[in-house]
Enzyme design. Structure first.
Site, short mmCIF file in Angstrom:
data_model
loop_
_atom_site.label_atom_id
_atom_site.label_comp_id
_atom_site.label_asym_id
_atom_site.label_seq_id
_atom_site.Cartn_x
_atom_site.Cartn_y
_atom_site.Cartn_z
CE LYS A 55 80.03 16.11 14.44
NZ LYS A 55 78.95 15.43 15.19
CB SER A 104 80.63 13.66 18.11
OG SER A 104 79.50 13.80 17.25
CB SER A 111 76.55 14.21 18.56
OG SER A 111 77.08 13.01 19.07
#
Length: 489
Positions: free
Chosen positions: A78, A153, A177
């Site tokens: 990420k 996210s 997330s």
């Protein structure tokens, strides 16, 4: 032989260890898969092909080692986890050119275990969002249906695993997330106990809530990766000194006699009827496998969203002060004095959602409102924690949906930020309490995956994996393939 991209971490590891395939072949296959699908999916912001192939060559020359069972496994990262000499943007214009001079601790562990980072994954800007729609750079779609969001996210992390681009990715979970996008894309996502994985080098959103975790296609894979990336870190003052067990140690054991609580608040009217039906069927499956499943109550969890957005936004307003247009990142060209550097750089560099949360947080911390908002939110957070402790006095795990709905359409929340915030209502309480929680597939509605959330007591991830694995092996949901892989539920 199956396509390498369809194999699990464990299956790939066996082939690498036995020299049936080389690490170079595995990594090349991952890049081939990315090149063939990412124009449609949009998972990656930056690729790391040159370094990844160099690392693969080194591992092939050295040969496999039983001490490194995950060596050669491609992994996606990420883009809020800093990576030395590799662009790290947090999906924000503010960091469009930021190349860190150091690695996050979790990256050091990735390299120590021989895993190979293939690139940086798209996300909501600074991890603020529930659909990966606030990214400055690109749109990531759900591999099950290109009109649906992949969740957020960690949407890029979820989509990359679900579409077969990588067998594992790292995400971060501040209010759901990891678990919510795992639910939306039909994969396994674990948010470990707060402090289990070092946050050093994770670009901070809300420091008392953020936690890095693995996203995989199977439960056992998830446990194996958590083994590799967990541990105490002197660079992180919130890192736990708790001994790291083998998280896969209880996998394969039956669950007879285990007690699981289902909070009535998690099965309320706000939960979609098809989601509720899938969770009820999952409960019956677990009962059939020998567990006792009973209704419990978490009475203060209904305040979780309000508490979360006060605390998270307050911490974000503090953490994001460092992005000032001076030391690194975006700097406005429209400046005539020092105040312009700050104001214009931040106004132009941050997106609408980030600015909204900075304003909310600054208001909550301001003189005259601190006691009414931030202090009160902290007090209710304590009540939420106490609710969980009471349930765990009598139960091994807590069960419920990961999300009240399946993945929604792009733009559905564009003019309704509060609606977007409510999508995390079932995951947020876990972050507020610092507990571990996992999402795994448990059903489908309208061809889209539904996620089952299992929540454990502090530092009892093994127990979560035990129950999750038993459920996974008793069902076929994890074997279903998304549209991008040629399937559809």
């Amino acid at each position: 032989m199956s396509n390498l991209y369809e194999l699990s971490v464990k299956e790939l590891s066996k082939k690498i260890q036995s020299k049936e395939v080389s690490v170079t072949e595995v990594v090349q296959d991952s890049f081939k898969r990315i090149q063939g699908t990412d124009e449609a999916i949009g998972s990656f912001i930056t690729l790391n092909e040159e370094q990844a192939l160099a690392l693969a060559k080194e591992l092939d020359e050295k040969g496999p080692s039983e001490a490194q069972p995950l060596a050669g496994i491609p992994i996606g990262i990420k883009d809020n986890i800093v990576t030395k000499d590799l662009l790290t943007t947090a999906a924000s214009k503010m960091l469009y050119n930021f190349v860190p001079p150091y690695d996050a601790t979790v990256m050091t562990k990735v390299y120590e275990n021989g895993m190979i980072p293939v690139g940086k994954l798209n996300m909501d800007e600074f991890a603020m969002g529930s659909g990966t729609e606030t990214s400055y750079f690109k749109k990531t779609v759900n591999p099950w249906n290109e009109t649906k969001v992949p969740g957020g996210s960690s949407g890029g992390s979820a989509a990359s695993v679900a579409s077969g681009q990588v067998p594992v990715s790292l995400g971060s979970d501040t209010g759901g997330s990891i678990r919510q996008p795992a639910s939306y894309t039909g994969i396994v996502g674990m948010k470990p106990t707060y402090g289990r994985i070092s946050r050093y080098g994770l670009i901070a959103f809300a420091s008392s809530l953020d936690q890095i975790g693995p996203m995989t296609r199977t439960v056992e894979d998830n446990a194996l990766v958590l083994n590799a990336v967990s541990g105490h870190d002197v660079k992180d003052g919130t890192s736990s000194k708790q001994v790291i067990p083998d998280f896969s140690s209880l996998i394969g054991q039956d669950i007879k006699g285990m007690k699981i609580g289902v909070p009535k608040e998690f099965m309320s009217e706000g939960v979609d009827s098809e989601v509720r039906k899938s969770i009820e069927e999952a409960i019956e499956t677990l009962r059939h496998l020998g567990a006792t499943v009973e209704e419990v109550s978490l009475p203060h969890s209904k305040y979780g969203v309000q508490v979360y957005y006060i605390i998270a936004s307050s911490e974000a307003s503090s953490n994001l002060q460092r992005f000032d247009g001076i030391r690194y990142g975006y700097r406005s060209e429209n400046i005539t004095n020092l105040e312009d550097v700050y104001v214009n750089s931040r106004s132009e560099g941050f997106g609408e959602e980030v600015k909204r949360r900075i304003m909310l947080g600054s208001f909550s911390l301001s003189s005259g409102f601190y006691d009414a908002y931030f202090k009160k939110a902290g007090q209710v957070r304590t009540l939420i924690i106490e609710d969980f402790k009471k349930v765990f006095n009598d139960y091994d795990l807590i069960l419920g949906p990961s999300s009240p709905t399946i993945a929604h359409d792009f733009g559905a929340d564009k003019d309704h930020p509060v609606t977007a915030y409510m999508r995390d209502i079932l995951t947020i309480p876990v972050n507020l309490a610092g507990l571990p929680g996992i999402s795994l597939p448990c059903g489908f509605s309208e061809g889209m995956p539904i996620g089952l959330q299992l929540i454990g007591n502090y530092f009892e991830e093994e127990k979560i994996y035990q129950v999750a694995d038993v459920f996974e092996k008793a069902t076929e949901f994890h074997k279903q393939k998304p549209v991008i892989l040629g399937g559809n539920a």
